[in-house]
Write a protein that holds these residues in place. Structure first.
Motif, PDB file in Angstrom:
ATOM      1  N   GLU A 325       0.833  -1.202   0.000  1.00 29.56           N
ATOM      2  CA  GLU A 325       0.000   0.000   0.000  1.00 29.56           C
ATOM      3  C   GLU A 325       0.870   1.254   0.000  1.00 29.56           C
ATOM      4  OE1 GLU A 325      -3.345   2.331  -0.174  1.00 29.56           O
ATOM      5  OE2 GLU A 325      -3.132   0.160  -0.493  1.00 29.56           O
ATOM      6  N   ARG A 326       1.958   1.233   0.736  1.00 26.81           N
ATOM      7  CA  ARG A 326       2.838   2.394   0.790  1.00 26.81           C
ATOM      8  C   ARG A 326       3.439   2.688  -0.591  1.00 26.81           C
ATOM      9  NH1 ARG A 326       4.962   4.339   5.774  1.00 26.81           N
ATOM     10  NH2 ARG A 326       3.916   3.394   7.553  1.00 26.81           N
ATOM     11  N   VAL A 327       3.851   1.644  -1.295  1.00 27.83           N
ATOM     12  CA  VAL A 327       4.410   1.860  -2.633  1.00 27.83           C
ATOM     13  C   VAL A 327       3.330   2.356  -3.592  1.00 27.83           C
ATOM     14  CG1 VAL A 327       5.492   0.736  -4.619  1.00 27.83           C
ATOM     15  CG2 VAL A 327       6.267   0.190  -2.307  1.00 27.83           C
ATOM     16  N   LYS A 328       2.152   1.769  -3.514  1.00 27.06           N
ATOM     17  CA  LYS A 328       1.055   2.175  -4.400  1.00 27.06           C
ATOM     18  C   LYS A 328       0.697   3.642  -4.226  1.00 27.06           C
ATOM     19  CE  LYS A 328      -1.599  -2.078  -5.208  1.00 27.06           C
ATOM     20  NZ  LYS A 328      -2.881  -2.770  -4.912  1.00 27.06           N
ATOM     21  N   THR A 329       0.690   4.089  -2.986  1.00 27.86           N
ATOM     22  CA  THR A 329       0.244   5.450  -2.692  1.00 27.86           C
ATOM     23  C   THR A 329       1.407   6.421  -2.494  1.00 27.86           C
ATOM     24  OG1 THR A 329       0.081   4.868  -0.337  1.00 27.86           O
ATOM     25  CG2 THR A 329      -1.909   4.643  -1.670  1.00 27.86           C
ATOM     26  N   GLN A 330       2.623   5.948  -2.802  1.00 26.07           N
ATOM     27  CA  GLN A 330       3.829   6.775  -2.746  1.00 26.07           C
ATOM     28  C   GLN A 330       4.070   7.355  -1.354  1.00 26.07           C
ATOM     29  OE1 GLN A 330       3.362   9.605  -5.972  1.00 26.07           O
ATOM     30  NE2 GLN A 330       3.878   8.073  -7.500  1.00 26.07           N
ATOM     31  N   GLN A 331       3.795   6.540  -0.334  1.00 27.31           N
ATOM     32  CA  GLN A 331       4.110   6.939   1.030  1.00 27.31           C
ATOM     33  C   GLN A 331       5.575   6.623   1.338  1.00 27.31           C
ATOM     34  OE1 GLN A 331       1.243   5.732   4.136  1.00 27.31           O
ATOM     35  NE2 GLN A 331      -0.046   4.934   2.472  1.00 27.31           N
TER      36      GLN A 331
END
Length: 345
Positions: A325-331
């Motif tokens: 999720e972090r990679v998907k949302t650029q966190q």
């Protein structure tokens, strides 16, 4: 907008579909019970990472004689099977796919773990150094395996694969890398036999091939992790290349689910062409998993070049259970530190 290659679906074999190209590689945490049974904490740990395209669990020993580290989970008795069922059930409930990694440490062990018996190895060649994980022990001379013992260990891998199916795993990975037992057959340093299991690349590869054949009798989806260079628990030797040239080509005949690089891609080796993953890709025509120090950015570049089909992301997944999720949302990705090994988070 062009789709992110990291999050493209991929099919492994007949009907095994992954939601993305990121693999959680096996990372031994030594958190099983003293009876080597997977715990509830392990089930929660893997379930939190179920968004990963494929989870390959930590090295899981195929017999009591396969152990080389404390509290490594096993897959050779009913209690262990039941423990792994809790893990696979939770991962599947969260929509994930999960493979067992079948492991035998061979000479990378000590009688401390083996009820006083000597570790097994293709040849009586000792490993130098101290046993890790808090034991003040020195590695010693292993016992050279007789042909009867060789066939017995092949049978242990076969039974462990059957147990993995019973435990609910989607498939298995055979651990043929990192200087452990199978890998010991694939290097001149550790395989000095002159019988049907040593002396030539063809004979030295037979232990690997026989295990693949046995495991495939029990499980449809079978991958193999390999270290064609002397990366861990072995001396680097460019003469080993003739062995890996042979077995990587031969693996095209086995209808494997994938071949997983067990070495590190960011270390240069002068005697292979490109990275270890690129070397594997040049000889093996099926699905390849890259490994070794990749970030999301470098993984995209590598996949876009066609060097591999999937990429293993290790330590960032320890530090970030929600890595996908972090990679998907650029966190921001929380950095890994060794202190994180103390607990399963």
């Amino acid at each position: 907008m062009k789709e992110d290659i990291l999050f493209e679906n991929i099919e492994l074999g007949n009907g095994l579909n992954l939601e993305n190209r990121i693999v959680m590689p096996p990372m031994s945490r030594s958190k099983a019970s003293d009876d080597l049974i997977p715990t509830d904490a392990m089930a929660d740990y893997y379930a939190r990472r179920a968004e990963t395209g494929l989870i390959i669990v930590e090295g899981t020993i195929v017999s009591p004689m396969a152990q080389g580290y404390p509290n490594s989970p096993g897959l050779y008795n009913e209690e262990q099977i039941e423990g792994w069922k809790k893990v696979t059930d939770k991962v599947h409930q969260n929509g994930g796919k999960i493979f067992a990694q079948l492991w035998h440490c061979g000479r990378v062990s000590h009688p401390f773990y083996l009820e006083g018996k000597l570790p097994l190895a293709p040849s009586a060649v000792p490993l130098q150094g101290k046993v890790p994980r808090g034991k003040d022990l020195e590695y010693g001379m292993p016992s050279e395996m007789s042909e009867e013992v060789i066939f017995s260990v092949i049978g242990e891998f076969k039974q462990a694969a059957a147990n993995a199916r019973k435990a609910g795993f989607d498939g298995v990975e055979i651990h043929g890398a990192n200087g452990y037992l199978i890998d010991q057959f694939l290097h001149w340093e550790t395989n000095q036999r002159t019988d049907a299991w040593g002396g030539t690349p063809e004979k030295m590869s037979q232990f690997l091939f026989k295990i693949i054949e046995a495991v495939k009798q029990e499980v449809e989806y079978v991958g193999v992790r390999l270290s064609p260079v002397g990366y861990l628990h072995l001396e680097e030797n460019e003469e080993d290349k003739v062995i890996s040239d042979y077995y990587l080509k031969q693996l095209n005949q086995y209808e494997l689910t994938y071949v997983h690089n067990g070495s590190i891609d960011d270390k240069p080796y002068q005697y292979i062409d490109g990275s270890v993953t690129q070397y594997i890709r040049s000889l093996y025509q099926g699905i390849v998993i890259a490994s070794g120090g990749y970030s999301a950015e470098s993984a995209r570049e590598m996949l876009s070049r066609g060097d591999a089909d999937l990429v293993a992301i290790g330590r960032p997944l320890i530090a970030n259970p929600d890595y996908i999720e972090r990679v998907k949302t650029q966190q921001e990705i929380k950095p890994y530190s060794n202190e994180m090994l103390a607990e399963l988070v």
